[in-house]
Design a protein around this motif. Structure first.
Motif, short mmCIF file in Angstrom:
data_model
loop_
_atom_site.label_atom_id
_atom_site.label_comp_id
_atom_site.label_asym_id
_atom_site.label_seq_id
_atom_site.Cartn_x
_atom_site.Cartn_y
_atom_site.Cartn_z
N VAL A 1 11.46 -8.83 -17.49
CA VAL A 1 10.82 -7.52 -17.69
C VAL A 1 11.20 -6.52 -16.59
O VAL A 1 10.47 -5.58 -16.31
CB VAL A 1 9.28 -7.66 -17.74
CG1 VAL A 1 8.85 -8.42 -18.99
CG2 VAL A 1 8.75 -8.35 -16.48
N GLY A 2 12.36 -6.73 -15.96
CA GLY A 2 12.74 -5.83 -14.88
C GLY A 2 11.88 -6.02 -13.65
O GLY A 2 11.39 -5.07 -13.04
N TRP A 3 11.70 -7.29 -13.26
CA TRP A 3 10.84 -7.66 -12.12
C TRP A 3 11.61 -7.57 -10.82
O TRP A 3 12.80 -7.87 -10.74
CB TRP A 3 10.34 -9.09 -12.33
CG TRP A 3 9.59 -9.70 -11.18
CD1 TRP A 3 8.25 -9.70 -11.00
CD2 TRP A 3 10.14 -10.43 -10.07
NE1 TRP A 3 7.92 -10.38 -9.84
CE2 TRP A 3 9.06 -10.83 -9.26
CE3 TRP A 3 11.44 -10.77 -9.67
CZ2 TRP A 3 9.24 -11.57 -8.08
CZ3 TRP A 3 11.62 -11.49 -8.51
CH2 TRP A 3 10.54 -11.89 -7.73
N SER A 4 10.92 -7.15 -9.75
CA SER A 4 11.48 -7.19 -8.40
C SER A 4 10.35 -7.40 -7.41
O SER A 4 9.25 -6.87 -7.59
CB SER A 4 12.21 -5.89 -8.06
OG SER A 4 12.63 -5.89 -6.71
N THR B 1 17.66 -0.22 -5.10
CA THR B 1 18.65 0.19 -6.11
C THR B 1 18.25 -0.27 -7.51
O THR B 1 18.75 0.26 -8.50
CB THR B 1 20.04 -0.34 -5.76
OG1 THR B 1 20.00 -1.78 -5.67
CG2 THR B 1 20.52 0.22 -4.43
N SER B 2 17.34 -1.25 -7.59
CA SER B 2 16.90 -1.73 -8.91
C SER B 2 15.68 -0.99 -9.42
O SER B 2 15.31 -1.15 -10.59
CB SER B 2 16.60 -3.23 -8.85
OG SER B 2 15.49 -3.50 -8.01
N VAL B 3 15.05 -0.18 -8.58
CA VAL B 3 13.82 0.50 -9.02
C VAL B 3 13.89 2.02 -8.85
O VAL B 3 13.00 2.72 -9.34
CB VAL B 3 12.59 -0.04 -8.26
CG1 VAL B 3 12.47 -1.54 -8.44
CG2 VAL B 3 12.64 0.31 -6.78
N ALA C 1 9.26 -3.24 -14.43
CA ALA C 1 9.74 -2.07 -15.16
C ALA C 1 9.16 -2.01 -16.57
O ALA C 1 8.75 -0.94 -17.04
CB ALA C 1 11.27 -2.07 -15.21
N ASN C 2 9.14 -3.15 -17.26
CA ASN C 2 8.72 -3.20 -18.66
C ASN C 2 7.26 -3.65 -18.73
O ASN C 2 6.96 -4.84 -18.83
CB ASN C 2 9.62 -4.15 -19.44
CG ASN C 2 9.25 -4.24 -20.92
OD1 ASN C 2 8.29 -3.63 -21.38
ND2 ASN C 2 10.02 -5.01 -21.67
N LEU C 3 6.35 -2.68 -18.68
CA LEU C 3 4.92 -3.01 -18.65
C LEU C 3 4.47 -3.68 -19.94
O LEU C 3 3.73 -4.67 -19.92
CB LEU C 3 4.11 -1.74 -18.40
CG LEU C 3 2.59 -1.89 -18.40
CD1 LEU C 3 2.15 -2.88 -17.33
CD2 LEU C 3 1.92 -0.54 -18.20
N GLU C 4 4.91 -3.17 -21.09
CA GLU C 4 4.50 -3.74 -22.37
C GLU C 4 4.97 -5.18 -22.50
O GLU C 4 4.23 -6.06 -22.95
CB GLU C 4 5.05 -2.89 -23.51
CG GLU C 4 4.62 -3.36 -24.88
CD GLU C 4 5.15 -2.49 -26.01
OE1 GLU C 4 5.01 -2.88 -27.19
OE2 GLU C 4 5.70 -1.41 -25.70
N PHE D 1 0.81 -1.21 0.00
CA PHE D 1 0.00 0.00 0.00
C PHE D 1 0.85 1.27 0.00
O PHE D 1 0.33 2.37 0.18
CB PHE D 1 -0.94 -0.01 1.20
CG PHE D 1 -1.84 -1.21 1.22
CD1 PHE D 1 -2.77 -1.43 0.22
CD2 PHE D 1 -1.75 -2.15 2.24
CE1 PHE D 1 -3.59 -2.55 0.22
CE2 PHE D 1 -2.56 -3.27 2.26
CZ PHE D 1 -3.49 -3.46 1.25
N LEU D 2 2.15 1.11 -0.20
CA LEU D 2 3.08 2.24 -0.20
C LEU D 2 3.66 2.43 -1.59
O LEU D 2 3.68 1.51 -2.41
CB LEU D 2 4.21 1.98 0.81
CG LEU D 2 3.76 1.76 2.26
CD1 LEU D 2 4.91 1.21 3.09
CD2 LEU D 2 3.23 3.05 2.86
N SER D 3 4.15 3.63 -1.84
CA SER D 3 4.77 3.93 -3.13
C SER D 3 6.29 3.98 -2.95
O SER D 3 6.79 4.73 -2.11
CB SER D 3 4.27 5.27 -3.66
OG SER D 3 4.96 5.61 -4.85
N PHE D 4 6.99 3.19 -3.73
CA PHE D 4 8.44 3.18 -3.70
C PHE D 4 9.06 3.72 -4.98
O PHE D 4 10.27 3.90 -5.05
CB PHE D 4 8.96 1.75 -3.47
CG PHE D 4 8.64 1.21 -2.11
CD1 PHE D 4 9.49 1.43 -1.05
CD2 PHE D 4 7.47 0.50 -1.89
CE1 PHE D 4 9.21 0.92 0.21
CE2 PHE D 4 7.17 0.00 -0.64
CZ PHE D 4 8.03 0.22 0.41
N THR D 5 8.22 3.97 -5.97
CA THR D 5 8.75 4.37 -7.28
C THR D 5 8.34 5.78 -7.66
O THR D 5 8.67 6.25 -8.75
CB THR D 5 8.26 3.40 -8.37
OG1 THR D 5 6.82 3.43 -8.41
CG2 THR D 5 8.72 1.99 -8.07
N GLY D 6 7.61 6.46 -6.79
CA GLY D 6 7.20 7.82 -7.09
C GLY D 6 5.90 7.93 -7.84
O GLY D 6 5.44 9.03 -8.12
#
Length: 488
Positions: free
Chosen positions: A283-286, A295-297, A128-131, A30-35
């Motif tokens: 797809v840049g998953w974490s 550091t990855s996001v 990261a890579n939604l498409e 429920f928190l935002s880590f990516t802005g």
């Protein structure tokens, strides 16, 4: 072909590995880590706001969220922010792991005779890579529509010891493989062997399957889980936005994961008749399972630091520095995590960030509350924050959302003084009802029924001064409550 698909978002867990930012009452999803949005909202958006649905290939149904009692209002509010007020929210009376959670969801999904493809998603992952994710998801949906169960295997980029692994079996073409088996979290040497073999993936915890397929498999392999869940859903009750599974029936359900209950039993079938398949996903998953994962996001500075908030560094390298409420300065450190919130500070070496659980265990044993609540505690009507206390008094800042209302209640051990600092309040005190505006105040004597409401169009802010012999949150006797809350 028009395939009905429904996201099943599993929103359990306590998020302790990202303490002190994540707490039991407000865990990391429920928190935002990516802005941008929260992890939960991003998970929902990945499958709801989907361009592929415009092709007519898929009919995207409202997502179904499975969560616990404590988080139900957080889920409802974050769905409301996405314009998804009508999405069903299924409440587990207690945690029983992912297999029962999915069984409840599948039973709900087929209630009206439908059989959608369920996209079973943990609520706290980053992509990261939604498409690219949606493209692989479309491929998995087509496979699942035929009756097999698909899962994603994350293509590893390092010998990670914190994840379980999936072994791929025979190549089915189109970058899909028979599910070969699952492996527990390995030691460092084994993880390196897995990485260099190219035959293993990280276990994503994402599954794509027909609702009826799951019910058939769980009936075959764990009929005890299906029986308990079916009874819990048969006795379930609607409560506004929520579907409450019956507590007594669900308490008899065994605890088991999707992997153990079903998926491991479907591994290793011949390529001519696969029951389960794994699709590589790169797809840049974490899973954001620890503070160093930021550091990855998040972007880093020229010294490799992730810095969030009011932070200053000098001669500091490869560190994660987060400030929520105060100025944080770091000088001459390397590979360190420093996380500051209003009521706690974490300092740890990056290599020991996974040991945060020892802190939350200590807080539980010493009966403290910092592992459960933030200084700001969220309620369905808004939030409150403690701003001062003494032996017989406590001062809080209450923020009541427009239209929000606290329950009609009384206290046996404390009196309350309310001062309006912003907005307009409607106060019920005994048989009286009256309005208070900014810079006006009132007194609620001990033992008097009272209620506070915000009839205005802007948030209402109240300074509440409590005084008495006992100031705990459990000193509340409720008579009416709009939100049908079972807890304080």
């Amino acid at each position: 072909m028009n395939i009905a698909i429904q996201a099943v978002v599993l929103s359990g867990g306590s998020g302790t590995r990202l303490w002190p930012f994540s707490r039991e009452s407000y865990p990391k999803q429920f928190l935002s880590f990516t802005g941008s949005g929260t992890l939960f909202q991003d998970t929902v958006t990945r499958v709801v706001d989907w361009g592929a649905a415009d092709s007519g290939l898929f009919q995207v149904l409202p997502p179904l969220v499975v969560c616990n009692e404590m988080h139900r209002f957080l889920v409802a509010e974050q769905l409301r922010q996405l314009g998804l007020e009508k999405s069903p929210i299924l409440l587990e009376p207690m945690g029983r792991n992912t297999a029962p959670a999915l069984t409840l969801a599948a039973l709900q999904a087929v209630e009206q005779g439908a059989n959608p493809v369920l996209l079973v998603l943990p609520s706290d992952h980053y992509v990261a890579n939604l498409e690219g994710f949606q493209q692989r998801l479309a491929e998995a949906i087509k496979l699942a529509a035929t009756g097999v169960i698909a899962t994603f295997g994350i293509v590893p980029d390092k010998p990670e010891t914190g994840f379980g692994y999936i072994h791929r079996g025979a190549d089915l073409g189109d970058n899909a493989f028979v599910l070969g088996g699952f492996r527990e979290k390995p030691d460092a040497a084994t993880a390196s062997e897995y990485l260099f073999s190219g035959e293993y993936f990280w276990n994503s915890g994402i599954f794509i399957l027909r609702a009826q397929t799951w019910l058939e498999e769980i009936a075959t392999h764990r009929p005890d889980i299906l029986e308990a869940c079916a009874q819990a859903m048969a006795l379930s009750k609607r409560d506004g936005d929520f579907i409450r599974a019956d507590k007594a029936a669900f308490s008899r359900c065994p605890s088991d994961s999707i992997d153990y209950a079903v998926m491991e039993r479907l591994a290793g079938f011949p390529s001519e008749t696969p029951r389960a398949v794994v699709l590589p996903l790169d797809v840049g998953w974490s899973d954001l399972g620890s503070w160093p994962a930021l550091t990855s996001v998040r972007p880093t500075d020229h010294d490799g630091n992730v810095m969030i908030g009011d932070v200053f560094t000098k001669d500091t390298h490869n560190s994660v520095l987060y400030s929520q409420s105060r100025f944080v300065a770091a000088v001459g450190i390397t590979d360190v995590v420093v996380i500051e919130t209003t009521d706690a500070v974490l300092v740890a070496h990056k290599d020991r960030a996974q040991d945060v659980k020892a802190i939350t265990d200590h807080l539980k044993k010493t009966e403290r509350s910092e592992h459960v609540f933030h200084a700001k505690v969220h309620r369905p009507w808004g939030n409150y924050e403690s701003i001062g206390n003494g032996s017989r008094y406590q001062v809080k800042r209450l923020t009541i959302a427009p239209g929000g209302t606290l329950s009609l209640q009384l206290h046996h051990h404390r009196a309350e003084h309310w001062i309006v600092v912003k907005g307009t309040a409607r106060v019920t005190r005994g048989e009286e009802s009256f309005l208070l505006t900014e810079n006006e105040s009132t007194f609620i004597p001990l033992g008097v029924r009272h209620r506070l409401e915000n009839p205005g169009a802007i948030p209402l802010e109240i300074i509440e001064v409590q005084s008495g012999s006992y100031l705990g949150e459990d000193d509340i006797v409720r008579f009416e409550d709009r939100y049908n809350r079972l807890e304080s």
